[in-house]
Design a protein around this motif. Structure first.
Motif, PDB file in Angstrom:
ATOM      1  N   ILE A 147       0.834  -1.205   0.000  1.00 22.33           N
ATOM      2  CA  ILE A 147       0.000   0.000   0.000  1.00 22.33           C
ATOM      3  C   ILE A 147       0.867   1.253   0.000  1.00 22.33           C
ATOM      4  CG2 ILE A 147      -1.679   1.337   1.339  1.00 22.33           C
ATOM      5  CD1 ILE A 147      -2.766  -1.378   2.353  1.00 22.33           C
ATOM      6  N   GLY A 151      -0.281   3.316  -2.953  1.00 24.14           N
ATOM      7  CA  GLY A 151      -1.395   4.148  -2.483  1.00 24.14           C
ATOM      8  C   GLY A 151      -0.951   5.596  -2.310  1.00 24.14           C
ATOM      9  N   GLU A 153      -2.997   8.550  -2.918  1.00 25.95           N
ATOM     10  CA  GLU A 153      -4.000   9.565  -2.610  1.00 25.95           C
ATOM     11  C   GLU A 153      -3.921   9.940  -1.127  1.00 25.95           C
ATOM     12  OE1 GLU A 153      -5.899  11.088  -4.783  1.00 25.95           O
ATOM     13  OE2 GLU A 153      -5.062   9.899  -6.419  1.00 25.95           O
ATOM     14  N   HIS A 156      -5.339   7.554   1.318  1.00 28.82           N
ATOM     15  CA  HIS A 156      -4.559   6.338   1.542  1.00 28.82           C
ATOM     16  C   HIS A 156      -3.429   6.580   2.533  1.00 28.82           C
ATOM     17  CE1 HIS A 156      -5.838   5.441  -2.866  1.00 28.82           C
ATOM     18  NE2 HIS A 156      -6.774   5.061  -2.010  1.00 28.82           N
ATOM     19  N   TYR A 163      -6.690   1.878   1.386  1.00 31.01           N
ATOM     20  CA  TYR A 163      -6.472   1.347   0.033  1.00 31.01           C
ATOM     21  C   TYR A 163      -6.916  -0.117  -0.061  1.00 31.01           C
ATOM     22  CZ  TYR A 163      -4.108   0.267  -4.376  1.00 31.01           C
ATOM     23  OH  TYR A 163      -3.833  -0.130  -5.666  1.00 31.01           O
ATOM     24  N   GLU A 166     -10.649  -0.117  -0.450  1.00 30.96           N
ATOM     25  CA  GLU A 166     -11.065   0.519  -1.698  1.00 30.96           C
ATOM     26  C   GLU A 166     -10.755  -0.378  -2.906  1.00 30.96           C
ATOM     27  OE1 GLU A 166     -10.531   4.806  -4.028  1.00 30.96           O
ATOM     28  OE2 GLU A 166      -9.481   4.447  -2.145  1.00 30.96           O
TER      29      GLU A 166
END
Length: 240
Positions: A147, A151, A153, A156, A163, A166
């Protein structure tokens, strides 16, 4: 299976600054959280992970005073704080706990560790809705590293495991069935506002027991609507 608990903790809070060191019963919020995490079966280490900001010196001081292991890392990138903290221990699994949950359910957490020890999947997913403030998350260290790599964003980085939920198809999950006596999503047993603080103070005063079963807390709040209603109107901040 080597499992560690990492409790994310900071003094900064937009709605209730300094909340995790507030008085609770005969001790304070962070004492409740760490004491309960240390009761989780088959866990090798419990670490409080805070930031390098000066305001979080108070958390380091608290940890030194109470002989609790601590780590300091990024304020905003909580995912990197978790990964950097875990590196030293080279665990198989990491349990994520947030420090604003003074009645975190160590009994259920113990069952989740036992389940993962048998199944060895990437992450535990809960089947059934808990009150806000009782849940823990259990994820493999390898998944955390994955992650961190992909990840990017803000959600995240802030919410650590987000993550994996999602993009669930990228991870192997094992389901933990929430016991019926824990299913009470209408309740808030967390600490984010002054109203939350009033509720958890009432619970702490009622039992005066750091290790009171979360099931007993739920039963008490269901049978005492005047206490449960103290924070019933509070809305959780959305993930963005």
């Amino acid at each position: 299976m080597k499992t560690i608990v990492i409790i994310q903790a900071r003094m900064g809070s937009t709605r209730l600054p300094g909340k995790i060191l507030k008085q609770l019963g005969d001790s304070d919020v962070l004492t409740y959280v760490t004491s309960r995490c240390k009761k989780i079966n088959s866990v090798q280490e419990v670490i409080v992970a805070t930031s390098t900001l000066a305001q979080d010196d108070a958390i380091e001081d608290w940890c030194k005073k109470h002989h609790v292991t601590y780590f300091r890392g990024s304020e905003d990138d909580v995912l990197s704080r978790y990964v950097d903290c875990a590196k030293k221990y080279e665990p198989d699994y990491v349990m994520r706990v947030t420090s604003d949950c003074p009645f975190v359910d160590y009994e259920m957490a113990s069952e989740m560790v036992s389940l993962m020890d048998k199944e060895r999947k990437d992450i535990v997913v809960l089947d059934g809705e808990l009150p806000r403030g009782l849940a823990v998350e259990l994820i493999s260290y390898a998944s955390l590293l994955k992650i961190e790599e992909i990840g990017h964003e803000p959600r995240h980085r802030e919410h650590v495991t987000y993550y994996a939920y999602e993009f669930a198809e990228q991870f192997e999950a094992i389901t933990y069935k929430v016991p019926d006596n824990r299913k009470a999503p209408e309740l808030r047993i967390t600490l984010d506002t002054e109203e939350d603080y009033e509720l958890i103070k009432a619970v702490a005063k009622q039992f005066n027991n750091l290790l009171i079963s979360s099931a007993t807390v739920i039963e008490y709040l269901k049978n005492t609507p005047e206490v449960a209603s103290l924070n019933a109107h509070i809305e959780q901040k959305p993930v963005v």
